[in-house]
Every structure is written in C-alpha cells, then in structure tokens.
Design an enzyme around this catalytic site. Structure first.
Site, PDB file in Angstrom:
ATOM      1  CB  CYS A 325      -0.984  -0.036   1.162  1.00  0.00           C
ATOM      2  SG  CYS A 325      -2.382   1.101   0.958  1.00  0.00           S
ATOM      3  CG  HIS A 415      -3.636  -3.536   3.567  1.00  0.00           C
ATOM      4  ND1 HIS A 415      -2.452  -3.120   4.129  1.00  0.00           N
ATOM      5  CD2 HIS A 415      -4.225  -2.410   3.070  1.00  0.00           C
ATOM      6  CE1 HIS A 415      -2.327  -1.816   3.995  1.00  0.00           C
ATOM      7  NE2 HIS A 415      -3.386  -1.352   3.348  1.00  0.00           N
TER       8      HIS A 415
END
Length: 466
Positions: A325, A415
């Site tokens: 991310c 994630h």
C-alpha cells in the site's frame, strides 16, 4: 432487547480487545446471538467489511469470535492518526472530511448520536452486545466529551468489568484509583475486577483481592493468566514487542512514524524485526515497507533516517523488497497529490518500481481476491488506499492494478498478502529463510482463548450479570 456486558481497562493495552473477543466466543458457543461493539477506535489498524466499509481490526476479530458478519455499527467511529494532533474521522465506514476538519471537542456532539443509534440497533437485534471501552474511564479531563467508556455503559446500563494488566505491576492501585475516579452512577455499573496477564501462582495474590473488595464493594471475578495465543492487534504494540532480536537472518520492516496495518505481518513471527536506521538492516534477508497513513511524510522520514538509501542498496544486491500500500507507493518513481489529500505536493519515490501514484479524493475500501501471475496462487486480502497507481513499461503487472514486480522488488495494494500461507512461504523462500512455525487458524486461536479465559473467571457470577 438484548443485554450488554462491557470490558473497560485501567490503561491502554490492558487486554480489553483480547478479553472482549473471548467473551464473544464463549457466549456465542452458548447459543446466544452476540455482537461486539466499540464506539470509537483510534488506530491505523483497520480492515474492511464484506460491504466494503472500514472498521477497526479488533471489532473484525470480535465479530469472527461471535460468529457474525462484521458490520460497521460494531465500530461506528474510527479515528486514524495522520499526525500528532490530527486524525482522519471514519464514520460508519467512510472517511468524513467535514468531521475530520473539526476541532477534537467539537466532534463529540456530532458523533454521539451515531454512536447511540448504532448501539441501540445492535441491542435490538442481538441477545448480548459485548462492548469494549478505550483507554481508561479514569481520565476525568475527558468525562465531558466521553463517547466510548462510561457514557456508553450508562446509555444501556451495561455490566462493566474493569481489567488491569498485572504483569506491569501496580494493578491493585490502578483498580482502586480508577474506582475512586468514577462518579456514583458509574460505580454502580462496575460489577467486577479482572487481573489480566498474570504469571505465577494465583494463590499468592491473597489478601489483596479481599482488601480491594472491602474498599470498593466490587469483587475480583477473575485472574487471567498470560496467554501466549496471538490475535491481530488493534495498535500493533504487542507485535512490535514480540519481534526477534537474535543473530540469524530476519525480515526487516521499516518502522514508519505513521505506519498502518502492521498487524498483517504477525505471520512472520520471530523472523520480523522493526528497523529505524541503516544499522538495523545488517543481516536482513528481506525488507518490507508497510502501509502508511501519511505516505509523503513517511517517505521524507525514510530519506532523513538513511533507510531509503540503505534499502535501495540492498535491492541492488538482490535482497527481496516488498512494499504494501503506502510502501508500494514509496517504491514507485513519483507520488502526486493534486487534490490535497495528504497536504498536496509532488514528491519523487525511491524509483525501485516503474510506477506513478496520484492520490484521489475518494478512498478505495474493499475485500479483494486476485491470482498472482508469478506464483499462480489465489490470494485474498483487502484494500484501503487513496492512491491510484499507473505502471510504466519496466515493471511487470502480476495482478492488474494490485500487484507488480521489477526484479527482486515487489509492491501490492493487497493488505494481508503474507496472511496467505502459501505466499508467505514463497516470500521467505526468496529470502532464503525458513517458514515460521505455523499459527493455528484464527478460529482455533479464538477457541483456545475463550476456553482459558472462561476457566479463569468466576463464570457463573459473570454469566449472571446478563
């Protein structure tokens, strides 16, 4: 209408989330319809519900413990720190710019009606609501603006259990002092003390529990031992404390000032080591740049600390590097912020991936499945990001818009990538590291915790509070 039981703590990190998870599983196993609830979380460890909405990781775990589908009503307010004095407000799963812009104390009046509505709707639908507090109810300076501790308990007349981390010492002083800080209406709801994380012979505690009850009228309803059964952490403190410091090879994870979602690296176990300087990287077999709530600011810190240059040199030597991310965005060539999401600006990335990222006003939040073209693995996780990333010609897209590779450097918006056991093993193989001893499934861990906590409590007394 259902009943409510609430776990509060004398301090932060007293084990409230852990105990609430155990109660959710115990009560669900008795055949009750159980929902968790925490009015307000302050954490950058967030997850995504099946509806694509953000909520605190602790309540996602507690919903799993209760065997129910996660619902943002279980955590109506999530505060995600962006700086020492600034947090993004996520209301019922969506970032709210208007509330984020308000001063701290002005938010409370606007947030409380949403907390009330979420709580009462859960009370109407479930047999039991297991409520978790935040910090400590003894913070008298915050009483007038409280929306998460005793104000919640009073709203539904919840039976409150107050936990102290006895491993830290001073537990009886914490419990007695907290009781003294409560007003009479709050004391009336305090039905039991819990001594949490105890190591040793519980019989040696006497006569302290009796002494405490004489002064407060509140019994000690349980002495819960130190349980070495990990759960995803709300703030990651326990994960950092458990990181190995041995002489063997390890996976270095950059300790960014605004790191987020660091609980996803728990499967690395003792192979994980948090690093904050180039010297910390000596012996690293792989490097991870984790997520960040303030990507550009953390990238500046990475350069100032010397880690940026050290990581670039390790990548040139063939050491595997993974960005997740915000970490993915830092590994790219450029980050732009035309909509002032993080304060504006145009900054150069580390240039290890041929990617350019532009921050968008709307946040992407969703559960995600993909197939990795490199390994062939089907992978599951979730996305929480403002950035929209475009690939150049030098980088290989392993899953369009989600996973890229350039030599030994990889980046992803997924994630939870390393929570996929097959990918974790492959990643460690690239680093020439052995796979850690496998964790039991989350459900198996919740079962084990529930059994031990129930056995440590005066369960008939606690059960009778409902």
């Amino acid at each position: 209408m259902g009943n409510a039981i609430m776990v509060q703590g004398c301090t932060s990190n007293a084990g409230k989330s852990y105990l609430a998870s155990a109660l959710c599983r115990v009560l669900a196993d008795e055949g009750l319809r159980v929902a968790p609830f925490k009015a307000q979380n302050m954490s950058n460890n967030a997850g995504v519900t099946p509806a694509g909405l953000e909520m605190g990781r602790a309540q996602l775990v507690q919903a799993r413990a209760a065997r129910v589908v996660p619902d943002v009503r279980m955590n109506p307010v999530l505060l995600k720190p962006e700086a020492d004095t600034r947090s993004q407000v996520v209301l019922l799963g969506r970032a709210d710019p208007g509330l984020t812009a308000l001063p701290w104390r002005e938010r409370k009046g606007r947030l409380w009606p949403h907390v009330q509505e979420a709580l009462h709707s859960l009370m109407a639908e479930f047999d039991v609501v297991v409520i978790e507090g935040a910090g400590s109810p003894a913070e008298v300076n915050l009483r007038s603006s409280d929306i998460v501790n005793m104000r919640v308990a009073r709203e539904v007349q919840a039976a409150v259990l107050l936990a102290a981390d006895i491993d830290r010492g001073g537990a009886f002083a914490h419990l007695l002092g907290t009781w003294h800080c409560l007003i009479p209406e709050e004391r009336a709801l305090l039905r039991g003390f819990i001594l949490n994380r105890f190591r040793g012979d519980a019989s040696l505690l006497s006569p302290a529990p009796e002494w405490l009850q004489e002064r407060t009228g509140v019994p000690t309803v349980g002495v819960v031992p130190w349980l070495d059964v990990p759960l995803p952490e709300e703030d990651g403190v326990a994960l950092e404390g458990a990181a190995a410091r041995g002489d063997g090879g390890f996976v270095a994870i950059a300790r960014l000032p605004r790191v987020s979602n660091l609980d996803e690296f728990a499967p690395l176990g003792e192979l994980a080591r948090w690093v904050a300087s180039p010297a910390d990287l000596v012996g690293a077999r792989a490097v991870i740049l984790p997520g960040s709530k303030s990507t550009a600011a953390d990238l500046a810190w990475l350069r100032a600390s010397g880690l940026a240059g050290a990581i670039t040199r390790l990548a040139a030597q063939g050491v595997p590097v993974l960005g997740v991310c915000g970490g993915l965005q830092m590994l790219g060539s450029r980050i732009t912020d035309p909509h002032d999401v993080e304060g504006g600006g145009d900054v150069a990335g580390l240039g290890l991936l041929d990617l350019e990222t532009e921050f968008a006003p709307l946040k992407t939040t969703r559960l995600t499945r993909l197939t990795d073209a490199e390994t062939g693995f089907a992978l599951e996780g979730y996305e929480i990001h403002h950035g929209q990333t475009v690939a150049g010609s030098s980088v290989q897209a392993l899953a369009p818009g989600l996973l890229w590779r350039q030599g030994n450097v990889r980046g992803t918006y997924l994630h939870g990538l390393l929570e996929n056991p097959a990918y974790l093993e492959r990643f460690l193989g690239w680093a020439d590291l052995p796979a850690p001893a496998g964790l039991d499934s989350l459900d198996a861990r919740l079962d084990a915790i529930a059994m031990r906590v129930k056995a440590s409590l005066d369960w008939p007394l606690v059960r009778g509070l409902l």
